[in-house]
Design a protein around this motif. Structure first.
Motif, short mmCIF file in Angstrom:
data_model
loop_
_atom_site.label_atom_id
_atom_site.label_comp_id
_atom_site.label_asym_id
_atom_site.label_seq_id
_atom_site.Cartn_x
_atom_site.Cartn_y
_atom_site.Cartn_z
N LYS A 8 0.88 -1.17 0.00
CA LYS A 8 0.00 0.00 0.00
C LYS A 8 0.91 1.21 0.00
N THR A 9 0.70 2.13 -0.95
CA THR A 9 1.56 3.32 -1.02
C THR A 9 0.72 4.58 -0.90
N TYR A 10 1.23 5.51 -0.11
CA TYR A 10 0.60 6.81 0.09
C TYR A 10 1.60 7.87 -0.38
N GLY A 11 1.13 8.95 -0.97
CA GLY A 11 2.06 9.96 -1.46
C GLY A 11 1.46 11.35 -1.52
N SER A 12 2.34 12.33 -1.60
CA SER A 12 1.92 13.72 -1.76
C SER A 12 3.07 14.50 -2.38
N SER A 13 2.74 15.67 -2.94
CA SER A 13 3.72 16.50 -3.64
C SER A 13 4.53 17.31 -2.65
N ILE A 14 5.86 17.39 -2.92
CA ILE A 14 6.74 18.23 -2.10
C ILE A 14 7.67 18.99 -3.05
#
Length: 822
Positions: free
Chosen positions: A343-349
């Motif tokens: 399971k992968t979670y991500g957001s922009s940085i």
């Protein structure tokens, strides 16, 4: 203790495969065909409910039944083709078969339970017994989130009665907050949309015995062939005590700043779809080293071929909405070739000024594998679970026991806890006393040291509780490997000791305060600096103790700050003396709440006194320098006056002209010293202002009757030191004087002198031009007999300036020099 028959379970019970939507029988085993007297085709034409009818046990004429084992809603009277009737209890297991959602229905013959004087618990389905005795609550929901089953452990966790809960919707359960129910529904909808079957969610419930009860829900979603929701199974784990222990540990570690960075999830940063960061856990999950991930492997290279399209779709969604976070489940292939579910979670940085993607990976392979079968209800628990009989012998263990200890189930069954104990580190007599207390219904918790098959010694926390397993009294032991926690506790203890030494022996005065600015602890340097002993000021408000009365309000406002601050102030000692101190305030903030404050003090009284002496000395020197400039300017004025007297005693026009030129040269230098005297800076002057005043004096001194010269000035604000201002002033004096004397005949129309001062490329450029008659010959060919020409050349060399002279159309001097050179 139950006994095992040589006859296979699958041949001793009637088993049917049933369509989950229509309830039509799809298949049956040979025992069912023989017992019911129907052919397989006849059975396939019937629904499972056509074989009999459900009955209520209440009112049944027979011996008393243990209804904690036989659930009334699962009891039926079945009838064979020849009319023979018997009592059955139905158990079910949902799974997928040939691409469709089905369930296995087992019809357990319980006639002998009703006719015997004793209920033969060992004949009932194993999973129903474990369900009632597991240390985890079980809730089964239908497609509308109506409760279908509610285990005894769930009753204990939520303080709710089985009869009151069965048949109610999630929204109607008083122990579930509305916010949690909404999140629960959203997560189920999300799993259905994404095709996932498993998710974990946390609930926080108000409880009279706790400030808040925290539960971890492990949920499995069952769908029909066309993707519609059929049911949800929830395993609920009460983690309140664990979470409280964790929060306390976290507070302590944060307070003393000794928390080592630990990550139990994979973390990565992607830029242009390539890894630019990967933490140790990600390398452990994938099997690739950090160097391999950063240099050779792209994220796409890890993805299972069947999931690449899904990843591309998610990437497009994220690229279209970079501010949104995302999460999705995929399969990846490790370096060893193993297929892993993540399971992968991500957001922009933003990284290094460019857009990047921060992602978190959790390895769900074990959970998914465990949930593939009904036995996962026991095996999917991450903690080790042991079931012991009254003698302490292991009669059942889950998969995690094998994973943790390295022993197989077969090697452990039949042994007692001493088999897994670390020699010399376990008090077996004390352990046996706790075991006996657990048998009487008193739960026990304690630390235990185990020994793995490979000889490794490790700590684990044990919880013992009473239970029932196949009709016999047992103790259920839940064990959790706390190696990392013990390591952190030992590390915390070492760092606390180190902190205490640093705190006590620091040459800086340090006071530790609580959130109300009350003194908790001070070090020896603080005692020496302010004259107080720790015993006499603990519990006192620090501001009231050492802050001058006029600054109390300001100090209290600083104490409320949640960020680090520094300042220089005066504070009073026990004797009333005011000392200058540099203050470094360090609040300890957790979850937006200040739990402590460190005040660090450095006595800078001697330094302040030394700075005052230096400042006083500097002021005296500045006054002296200003007086020197003033006197030089006055002396130059005296010289000019003497030349003026001489001028009036001369009859030679040539001599008078030479004296007048000398006066102007002296005046140009005197004007610089006057400007320096008037300026705040005694070493630099605003050269643009100086030029404007100097040129006006020159033009006025050399003006001719009937000739009105127009002067244009354009100057950038440039400060020049005296070493450059004097030669520049003399050069300008010579050039402008020459223009006034020789450039404009009496009949010249619109005479004009233009002066520009520009700052270019770290240097200065001076342009002086007139629209007069120009030079008789190039400047380079002009002789050195003229004092003015000699001065211009000499002073230009002194400035290390580049000079260009154009005398073809009027006269134009361009002087360029470096401002940095002195």
């Amino acid at each position: 203790m139950y006994t095992q028959s040589n006859q296979s379970f699958f041949n001793s019970e009637s088993i049917f495969v049933v369509d989950i939507d229509s309830l039509y029988i799809l298949d049956a085993n040979s025992h069912a065909i023989e017992q019911y007297g129907y052919s397989i085709d006849e059975l396939k034409s019937k629904k499972i409910t056509d074989l009999g009818k459900r009955v209520e046990l209440t009112g049944f004429e027979g011996p008393d039944l243990d209804q904690s084992v036989i659930h009334p809603r699962d009891v039926w009277v079945h009838r064979s083709k020849d009319g023979t009737e018997w009592m059955v209890q139905m158990t079910h297991q949902k799974f997928r078969h040939a691409g469709r959602a089905v369930k296995m229905a087992i019809a357990h013959n319980i006639d002998h339970l009703i006719s015997d004087d004793e209920v033969q618990i060992s004949r009932l389905p194993k999973i129903d017994l474990i369900r009632t005795q597991m240390p985890f609550g079980l809730i089964e929901w239908n497609s509308k989130l109506v409760v279908q089953d509610f285990s005894e452990k769930a009753e204990m966790i939520f303080s709710a009665d089985h009869a009151e809960v069965i048949g109610k919707k999630a929204e109607d359960l008083l122990f579930l907050p509305d916010k949690f129910v909404n999140q629960f529904r959203e997560r189920i909808s999300s799993r259905i949309e994404n095709g996932d079957t498993y998710f974990v969610i946390e609930s926080k419930i108000e409880d009279p015995l706790y400030d808040q009860k925290i539960c971890l829900w492990h949920n499995t979603v069952m769908r029909s062939e066309n993707g519609e929701l059929l049911s949800v199974y929830s395993l609920i784990e009460d983690v309140t005590d664990q979470r409280k222990s964790y929060v306390e540990l976290q507070k302590s570690e944060t307070k003393f700043r000794v928390m080592n960075e630990q990550s139990f999830v994979g973390i990565y940063i992607l830029k242009d779809r390539s890894f630019v960061y990967a933490n140790p856990r990600l390398t452990e999950i994938t099997g690739y080293s950090e160097k391999e991930l950063l240099d050779d492997i792209k994220f796409r290279d890890l993805v299972h071929p069947d999931d690449i399209a899904h990843v591309n779709e998610q990437r497009k969604i994220w690229e279209a909405n970079p501010k949104e976070s995302y999460d999705f489940s995929i399969r990846i292939i490790s370096k060893s070739g193993e297929v892993l579910h993540i399971k992968t979670y991500g957001s922009s940085i933003e990284k290094d000024g460019e857009r990047a993607l921060l992602g978190v990976v959790t390895d769900q392979t074990q959970q998914i594998k465990a949930l593939e079968s009904y036995q996962s209800l026991f095996d999917c628990i991450n903690d080790s679970m042991y079931i012991q009989d009254v003698d302490g012998t292991f009669i059942e263990v889950n998969k995690e026991v094998e994973n943790t200890t390295g022993y197989s189930k077969e090697e452990i069954i039949g042994k007692d806890p001493s088999f897994l104990a670390a020699p010399g580190k376990v008090d077996m007599e004390d352990a046996n006393r706790k075991f006996k207390k657990a048998l009487t219904g008193k739960p026990q918790s304690f630390r235990w040291w185990g020994k793995k098959k490979n000889g490794e010694i490790y700590p684990k926390d044990i919880k013992l509780s009473q239970g029932n397993f196949f009709g016999q009294d047992v103790v259920i032991a839940v064990a959790r490997d706390v190696t990392e926690q013990v390591r952190r506790e030992e590390e915390l203890k070492r760092n606390e000791e180190l902190f205490e030494q640093l705190f006590r022996n620091s040459p800086l005065g340090i006071a530790m305060l609580n959130r109300d600015s009350e003194i908790v602890q001070v070090n020896d340097s603080f005692e020496s600096m302010f004259g107080y002993s720790e015993d006499e000021i603990v519990g006192e408000n620090l501001d009231d103790l050492i802050v001058p009365e006029s600054e109390i309000e300001e100090a209290k406002a600083l104490s409320d700050r949640k960020t680090t601050f520094t300042l220089t102030k005066r504070r009073k000692t026990k004797s009333g003396e005011l000392i200058d101190v540099f203050i470094y305030g360090v609040p300890v903030v957790i979850d937006g709440e200040t739990i402590a404050i460190y005040g660090i003090y450095t006595d800078i009284t001697d330094r302040i006194r030394a700075e005052d002496k230096v400042k006083q000395s500097l002021e005296e020197k500045e006054i002296l320098l200003a007086e020197i400039h003033h006197r030089v300017k006055n002396n130059l004025a005296v010289i000019t006056g003497l030349l003026e007297l001489q001028f009036h005693n001369l009859e030679s026009a040539e001599a008078k002209s030479a004296l007048r030129d000398s006066q102007m040269r002296i005046n140009s230098m005197a004007l610089i010293h006057e400007k320096l005297y008037q300026n705040e800076s005694l070493s630099n002057i605003d050269f643009g202002v100086y030029i404007d005043e100097l040129v006006r004096v020159i033009v006025k001194s050399h003006s001719k009757e009937g000739v009105n010269v127009n002067v244009k000035m354009e100057a950038d604000p440039i400060d020049l030191p005296i070493t450059k201002a004097i030669p520049c002033g003399l050069i300008i004096n010579e050039i402008v004087t020459n223009s006034m004397k020789y450039a404009f005949p009496a009949d010249h129309e619109n005479p004009e002198i233009a002066i520009q001062l520009k700052q270019k490329n770290g240097g200065a450029q001076i342009l002086i031009s007139d629209n007069g008659i120009g030079l008789e010959k190039p400047f380079e060919q002009m002789g050195g007999n003229s004092l003015g020409t000699l001065l211009i050349r000499t002073l230009s060399s002194q400035l290390e300036a580049e000079m260009d002279v154009d005398g073809s159309d009027g006269t134009c001097y361009k002087l360029s020099f470096d401002l940095e050179k002195s």
